[in-house]
Design an enzyme around this catalytic site. Sequence first.
Site, mmCIF file in Angstrom:
data_model
loop_
_atom_site.group_PDB
_atom_site.id
_atom_site.type_symbol
_atom_site.label_atom_id
_atom_site.label_comp_id
_atom_site.label_asym_id
_atom_site.label_seq_id
_atom_site.Cartn_x
_atom_site.Cartn_y
_atom_site.Cartn_z
ATOM 1 N N ASN A 1 43.219 53.653 30.829
ATOM 2 C CA ASN A 1 42.744 53.023 31.912
ATOM 3 C C ASN A 1 41.864 51.879 31.472
ATOM 4 O O ASN A 1 41.974 50.885 32.039
ATOM 5 C CB ASN A 1 42.195 53.616 32.831
ATOM 6 C CG ASN A 1 41.565 52.927 34.045
ATOM 7 O OD1 ASN A 1 42.317 52.132 34.681
ATOM 8 N ND2 ASN A 1 40.377 52.880 33.966
ATOM 9 N N ASN B 1 41.857 26.567 25.360
ATOM 10 C CA ASN B 1 40.157 26.846 24.984
ATOM 11 C C ASN B 1 39.991 28.424 24.547
ATOM 12 O O ASN B 1 38.787 28.752 24.565
ATOM 13 C CB ASN B 1 39.728 26.496 26.474
ATOM 14 C CG ASN B 1 39.813 25.072 26.815
ATOM 15 O OD1 ASN B 1 39.599 24.102 25.956
ATOM 16 N ND2 ASN B 1 40.063 24.752 27.913
ATOM 17 N N TYR C 1 45.566 38.609 27.543
ATOM 18 C CA TYR C 1 45.574 39.947 28.585
ATOM 19 C C TYR C 1 47.433 40.272 28.857
ATOM 20 O O TYR C 1 47.493 41.294 28.541
ATOM 21 C CB TYR C 1 45.005 39.340 29.940
ATOM 22 C CG TYR C 1 45.046 40.617 30.852
ATOM 23 C CD1 TYR C 1 43.907 41.699 30.680
ATOM 24 C CD2 TYR C 1 45.882 40.688 31.944
ATOM 25 C CE1 TYR C 1 44.176 42.660 31.804
ATOM 26 C CE2 TYR C 1 45.693 41.644 32.893
ATOM 27 C CZ TYR C 1 44.953 42.718 32.693
ATOM 28 O OH TYR C 1 44.958 43.553 33.962
HETATM 29 P P1 NAD Z 1 37.293 47.690 35.975
HETATM 30 O O1 NAD Z 1 36.551 46.581 35.159
HETATM 31 O O2 NAD Z 1 36.564 47.767 37.464
HETATM 32 O O3 NAD Z 1 37.021 48.955 35.075
HETATM 33 C C1 NAD Z 1 37.149 49.209 33.853
HETATM 34 C C2 NAD Z 1 36.534 50.075 33.181
HETATM 35 O O4 NAD Z 1 36.884 50.204 31.840
HETATM 36 C C3 NAD Z 1 34.947 49.871 33.333
HETATM 37 O O5 NAD Z 1 34.198 51.039 33.697
HETATM 38 C C4 NAD Z 1 34.674 49.639 31.982
HETATM 39 O O6 NAD Z 1 33.207 49.810 31.603
HETATM 40 C C5 NAD Z 1 35.567 50.344 31.089
HETATM 41 N N1 NAD Z 1 35.595 49.840 29.745
HETATM 42 C C6 NAD Z 1 35.792 48.469 29.119
HETATM 43 N N2 NAD Z 1 35.737 48.468 27.827
HETATM 44 C C7 NAD Z 1 35.716 49.720 27.461
HETATM 45 C C8 NAD Z 1 35.619 50.244 26.135
HETATM 46 N N3 NAD Z 1 35.570 49.478 25.208
HETATM 47 N N4 NAD Z 1 35.274 51.629 26.135
HETATM 48 C C9 NAD Z 1 35.000 52.286 27.263
HETATM 49 N N5 NAD Z 1 35.378 51.910 28.346
HETATM 50 C C10 NAD Z 1 35.603 50.683 28.442
HETATM 51 O O7 NAD Z 1 38.718 47.386 35.921
HETATM 52 P P2 NAD Z 1 39.900 48.063 36.916
HETATM 53 O O8 NAD Z 1 40.204 46.726 38.024
HETATM 54 O O9 NAD Z 1 39.461 48.999 37.578
HETATM 55 O O10 NAD Z 1 41.145 48.086 36.056
HETATM 56 C C11 NAD Z 1 41.524 49.264 35.489
HETATM 57 C C12 NAD Z 1 42.750 49.013 34.504
HETATM 58 O O11 NAD Z 1 43.832 48.495 35.316
HETATM 59 C C13 NAD Z 1 42.599 47.924 33.431
HETATM 60 O O12 NAD Z 1 43.304 48.305 32.156
HETATM 61 C C14 NAD Z 1 43.147 46.625 34.153
HETATM 62 O O13 NAD Z 1 43.592 45.765 33.173
HETATM 63 C C15 NAD Z 1 44.385 47.398 34.846
HETATM 64 N N6 NAD Z 1 44.732 46.539 36.052
HETATM 65 C C16 NAD Z 1 44.136 46.141 36.939
HETATM 66 C C17 NAD Z 1 44.413 45.165 38.038
HETATM 67 C C18 NAD Z 1 43.544 45.127 39.380
HETATM 68 O O14 NAD Z 1 44.173 44.417 40.136
HETATM 69 N N7 NAD Z 1 42.229 45.533 39.315
HETATM 70 C C19 NAD Z 1 45.855 44.821 37.962
HETATM 71 C C20 NAD Z 1 46.449 45.271 37.037
HETATM 72 C C21 NAD Z 1 45.938 46.147 36.072
#
Ligand code: NAD
Length: 452
Positions: free
Chosen positions: A293, A304, A358
């Site tokens: 996740n 850019n 992304y």
């Molecule tokens: P978020 O930024 O709230 O949480 C992401 C978590 O990942 C954070 O706790 C962060 O510390 C952790 N993380 C980042 N880099 C890391 C690393 N190198 N090692 C370990 N942990 C790491 O994001 P979210 O909105 O909860 O999204 C979760 C997933 O769902 C992501 O993969 C995101 O791309 C995907 N997603 C989110 C949405 C949305 O609308 N929020 C939509 C589509 C996909």
Amino acid sequence: MSSDRYIDFANSDIGRRLIGAVGLPTPARLERWQAGRLRPIEGTLLISAGPLADHVRIFAQRLTDSLYSFGSDQPGATAWVAEQGPKLKAVVFDASTLTHTDQLKQLREFFQPILKSFDHSAHVVILGVAPETLAEDPLAASTQQAIEGFSRSLAKEMRDGGTVQLLHIDQGAEDQLEGALRFFLSPKSAFISGQVIRLSPCATRVQDWSRPLSGRRALVTGAARGIGASIAETLARDGAEVVLLDVPQAKSDLEALAARLGGQSLVLDICAESAALELTEALPNGVDIVVHNAGITRDKSLVNMTAEFWDSVLAVNLNAPQVLTKALLDSGTLRDHGRVILLSSITGIAGNRGQTNYAASKAGLIGMARAWAPLLQQRGISINAVAPGFIETKMTADMPFALREAGRRMSSLGQGGLPQDVAEAVAWLSQAGTGAVTGQVLRVCGQSVIGA
Ligand code: NAD
């Protein structure tokens, strides 16, 4: 109060009147699964005739205590009569026997009389056959493909939070229908609509529906907040023993959540050189469920885009899941009948301005699920991608206002989803029986028009 003020306003007395007067859509308040609930359907389930429908009838009384059949009386069910029968909370239509174009009219004949009788947040599942399995009968293949167009359109015509999915059932996969319908006919799939998912035969099945992940160990990366935290909570609710992983900066949130869920925390940057080794060492007794996740965005139009932005997104979102999955397999840490779930995004399907990095990473995860699936099948391991649309989290709260509003409204359900909606999909794909689903993408996007 949700963070989506338009939904709150649209559902208030004055808001309803005002919005009705100017003709704006009113997004429904979606019904969601509440902890402690047992019955997947609280209301009436209507089942059509047909051989797959007969399989559903075998367990239907475990789903609801209000069972109706369409057309004729069936054992244990009453015939449903238009304008007299109760409101419908869930509907199963068996379209698997449709093999000629002129049989497609059965779709209209079945659905038209019931359309005005749907309850709030009703869920429809159409059962069919994957057209690619009907190569020897082009007419049947084309007819089954036609059902896809019908179901996606019906999904767009549903009102008041209703959803529609098409499930393709392979021969021998009938006994996995219960798990799939417990998900797609219940509020667990509140924010999923217009999807097509294929079920293949699967040797394992859930033993205890009140704790379907009991005895399974799950690793969730990026679990300190947002969607990852919700996934960890939901897997724990369903009985899994959870291992929560996140970066050192998130240590205190991570440890607090792990303690609350009775799980283990693992502070680790998934991109670190030693990540694979540290991870396998931290899981000496193996793991059954791996949820990749953790993800980041570093948005810039390509003109850019810096190398640092490009590299960091590809490293966290795509390279780390590849490296860690391989290490968990090579070391034997991921057990037989394991489940791997990759958090993709509809951006990985549709592309998005300012997100070349992304979108590439999220599309790569879909490729990863498709490529690994046949290789892991022999061990009963499934690997799938979940592609969320607009979900109300910190990631989307930080978006510019106009983009945020567009993201919310441009879907059949007219709103953003909640982290819980993504978590429920991950929890379903983690179950023993969902080895029936592999190499697929499940969108949790309210049937977003983006990348449809
Ligand atoms: P978020 O930024 O709230 O949480 C992401 C978590 O990942 C954070 O706790 C962060 O510390 C952790 N993380 C980042 N880099 C890391 C690393 N190198 N090692 C370990 N942990 C790491 O994001 P979210 O909105 O909860 O999204 C979760 C997933 O769902 C992501 O993969 C995101 O791309 C995907 N997603 C989110 C949405 C949305 O609308 N929020 C939509 C589509 C996909």
